[in-house]
Design a protein around this motif. Sequence first.
Motif, mmCIF file in Angstrom:
data_model
loop_
_atom_site.group_PDB
_atom_site.id
_atom_site.type_symbol
_atom_site.label_atom_id
_atom_site.label_comp_id
_atom_site.label_asym_id
_atom_site.label_seq_id
_atom_site.Cartn_x
_atom_site.Cartn_y
_atom_site.Cartn_z
ATOM 1 N N PRO A 18 0.909 -1.195 -0.295
ATOM 2 C CA PRO A 18 -0.138 0.118 0.342
ATOM 3 C C PRO A 18 0.975 0.970 -0.082
ATOM 4 O O PRO A 18 0.627 2.082 -0.467
ATOM 5 N N PHE A 19 2.276 0.762 0.175
ATOM 6 C CA PHE A 19 2.924 1.999 1.038
ATOM 7 C C PHE A 19 3.463 2.562 -0.565
ATOM 8 O O PHE A 19 3.819 3.946 -0.604
ATOM 9 N N GLY A 20 3.453 1.953 -1.198
ATOM 10 C CA GLY A 20 4.102 1.616 -2.756
ATOM 11 C C GLY A 20 3.585 2.911 -3.954
ATOM 12 O O GLY A 20 3.653 3.520 -4.299
ATOM 13 N N LEU A 21 1.821 2.317 -3.504
ATOM 14 C CA LEU A 21 1.162 3.319 -4.481
ATOM 15 C C LEU A 21 0.276 4.290 -3.945
ATOM 16 O O LEU A 21 0.117 5.483 -4.914
ATOM 17 N N ASP A 64 18.539 10.307 -9.143
ATOM 18 C CA ASP A 64 19.529 9.767 -9.082
ATOM 19 C C ASP A 64 20.013 9.646 -7.216
ATOM 20 O O ASP A 64 21.149 8.538 -6.728
ATOM 21 N N LYS A 65 19.265 9.788 -6.404
ATOM 22 C CA LYS A 65 19.676 9.398 -4.696
ATOM 23 C C LYS A 65 18.126 9.590 -4.264
ATOM 24 O O LYS A 65 17.306 9.450 -4.581
ATOM 25 N N ARG A 66 18.692 8.230 -3.513
ATOM 26 C CA ARG A 66 17.436 8.096 -2.725
ATOM 27 C C ARG A 66 17.135 8.372 -1.874
ATOM 28 O O ARG A 66 17.691 9.106 -0.524
ATOM 29 N N ILE A 67 15.623 8.483 -1.342
ATOM 30 C CA ILE A 67 15.073 9.345 -1.520
ATOM 31 C C ILE A 67 14.875 8.449 0.315
ATOM 32 O O ILE A 67 14.645 8.715 1.173
ATOM 33 N N GLY A 68 14.366 7.212 -0.325
ATOM 34 C CA GLY A 68 14.353 6.285 1.519
ATOM 35 C C GLY A 68 12.383 6.296 0.627
ATOM 36 O O GLY A 68 11.524 6.368 -0.523
ATOM 37 N N GLY A 69 11.234 5.528 2.379
ATOM 38 C CA GLY A 69 10.626 5.162 1.416
ATOM 39 C C GLY A 69 9.236 6.175 1.803
ATOM 40 O O GLY A 69 9.406 6.924 1.684
ATOM 41 N N TYR A 70 7.751 5.877 1.660
ATOM 42 C CA TYR A 70 7.117 6.479 1.960
ATOM 43 C C TYR A 70 7.206 7.520 3.056
ATOM 44 O O TYR A 70 6.747 9.078 2.817
ATOM 45 N N ASP A 71 7.383 7.547 4.141
ATOM 46 C CA ASP A 71 7.524 8.344 5.132
ATOM 47 C C ASP A 71 8.385 9.716 5.195
ATOM 48 O O ASP A 71 8.479 10.958 5.121
ATOM 49 N N ASP A 72 9.277 8.910 4.406
ATOM 50 C CA ASP A 72 10.453 9.790 3.807
ATOM 51 C C ASP A 72 10.282 10.469 2.715
ATOM 52 O O ASP A 72 10.929 11.442 2.550
ATOM 53 N N GLN A 81 3.564 13.799 8.613
ATOM 54 C CA GLN A 81 3.687 12.190 8.725
ATOM 55 C C GLN A 81 2.335 12.029 9.183
ATOM 56 O O GLN A 81 0.913 12.690 9.666
ATOM 57 N N ALA A 82 1.614 10.867 7.777
ATOM 58 C CA ALA A 82 0.159 10.994 7.590
ATOM 59 C C ALA A 82 -0.118 9.425 8.612
ATOM 60 O O ALA A 82 -0.931 10.143 8.506
ATOM 61 N N ALA A 83 0.511 9.131 9.261
ATOM 62 C CA ALA A 83 0.423 7.706 10.356
ATOM 63 C C ALA A 83 -0.021 8.984 11.401
ATOM 64 O O ALA A 83 0.133 9.736 12.270
#
Length: 243
Positions: A18-21, A64-72, A81-83
């Motif tokens: 779900p966090f990918g979407l 080309d820089k990694r940002i991270g996951g959904y929270d990042d 923050q969504a949660a």
Amino acid sequence: MKKSAQLYRMATDDHICPFGLKSKDLLEREGFTVDDQLLTSRAETDKFKEKHSIETTPQTFIDDKRIGGYDDLRDYFNKPQAAQEGTTYTPIIAIFSVTFLLSIAFALTSSQQLLSMHTVELFVALTMAVLAIQKLQDLFTFSNSFITYDLVAMKNVRYAYVYPFLEAYVGIAMIANLPAYSVAPISLFIGSVGAISVIKAVYIDNRELKCACVGGDSNVPLGFISLTENLFMIAAGIWMFIK
């Protein structure tokens, strides 16, 4: 210049992250063209995580820089923050708002005045019924929270399992207009015990507890809201006898 981002997210036959979407949606709303890279197996996902020395997916890359996951990613776009974190009155606000609107809707369809005692009765009854549903979803978890402050439940744990059924009965019985003698005593009893319990726990003992009024896993703080719920039940019981 067109903005672009690479998104690696898990999407297998068994699981769609779900966090990918949500990451994809956020990127698109921010004006990015998304190179959507699907990780279609557990092995592929593990290989990706090992390559980048990370523990979770999704992962977003911008320039080309990694940002991270959904929270990042939300942090990257300066979004809150969504949660839900910490104590919150959101569940109570949602329940009270919807039951109030429902009582107005019922008044409209029954040709009653919008703001009348009938509307108030409906509001109280519907609120009690919906709060009971919240508790009945998981009686075990509700009881774990309830017995920490309710004076009767502390002495008799089984009362915690009966309480939501009594609350539901009172709400439904009020709507069905059952005889006062079969409803009012129950409403007065559970409301009075509840009010005294909250006053003792919060205002005398100064304990910081979570309210079980919307279920045992809520983050609603015990205090004014729970006291209001119990005062509703006391007022309903008195009104049924007067009426």
